[in-house]
Design a protein around this motif. Structure first.
Motif, PDB file in Angstrom:
ATOM      1  N   ASN A  12       0.995  -1.086  -0.021  1.00  9.90           N
ATOM      2  CA  ASN A  12       0.009   0.104  -0.012  1.00  9.90           C
ATOM      3  C   ASN A  12       0.896   1.108   0.028  1.00  9.90           C
ATOM      4  N   VAL A  13       0.125   2.420  -0.033  1.00  9.62           N
ATOM      5  CA  VAL A  13       1.056   3.625  -0.133  1.00  9.62           C
ATOM      6  C   VAL A  13       1.859   3.848   1.188  1.00  9.62           C
ATOM      7  N   ARG A  33       1.148  12.742  -0.586  1.00 16.60           N
ATOM      8  CA  ARG A  33      -0.064  12.221  -0.395  1.00 16.60           C
ATOM      9  C   ARG A  33      -1.041  12.721   0.385  1.00 16.60           C
ATOM     10  N   GLU A  45      -7.010   5.450  -3.546  1.00 12.80           N
ATOM     11  CA  GLU A  45      -5.880   5.412  -3.448  1.00 12.80           C
ATOM     12  C   GLU A  45      -5.276   4.132  -3.591  1.00 12.80           C
ATOM     13  N   LEU A  47      -1.627   1.431  -5.376  1.00 16.28           N
ATOM     14  CA  LEU A  47      -0.307   1.478  -5.940  1.00 16.28           C
ATOM     15  C   LEU A  47      -0.711   0.903  -7.501  1.00 16.28           C
ATOM     16  N   PRO A  52       2.448   5.189  -5.981  1.00 22.26           N
ATOM     17  CA  PRO A  52       0.897   5.798  -5.494  1.00 22.26           C
ATOM     18  C   PRO A  52       0.165   6.498  -6.631  1.00 22.26           C
TER      19      PRO A  52
END
Length: 128
Positions: A12-13, A33, A45, A47, A52
């Motif tokens: 994840n981000v 972000r 949001e 990837l 991102p």
């Protein structure tokens, strides 16, 4: 080349940002972000291509971290609409190079995000 501490693929981000070496890089990317989420609150949001990205039915924009800078990436048409305000930046097809240690052009990026959302929702412009 992305300089990461942990070479495993982030899920994840937050993991993506945490994988960078320096607190300066991490802080810079967290600020990108936060800016993205604040200016595109209804966008998802995730990837995409390991970076991102923010999307509705299509990708709106993305950012990526590198060793000395981050890139914020829009469609070429969004970048072109702001070309007269991007003369102080190194740019690519749709990207804007943002060196770590310099101020993030928050107002400009916010305007570009708003333009990109309108471009997608009203004009139907999809990702590249």
């Amino acid at each position: 080349m992305i300089k990461r501490v942990d070479l495993s693929k982030p899920g994840n981000v937050e993991e993506y940002i945490a994988g960078f070496d320096s607190p300066e890089q991490q802080d810079f990317l967290r600020r990108l972000r936060d800016l993205s989420r604040a200016n595109a609150p209804t966008a998802g949001e995730g990837l995409k291509w390991g970076n991102p990205a923010y999307f509705l039915d299509s990708i709106l924009f993305a950012f990526a971290g590198y060793q000395r800078h981050a890139n914020f990436v829009f469609t070429p048409s969004t970048k072109e609409a702001f070309a007269d305000r991007l003369t102080d930046f190194d740019t690519g097809k749709g990207s804007i190079k943002l060196p770590y240690g310099r101020e993030i052009p928050e107002d400009l990026l916010a305007e570009m995000i708003a333009y990109r959302i309108r471009e997608f929702e009203v004009d139907g412009v999809k990702w590249m």
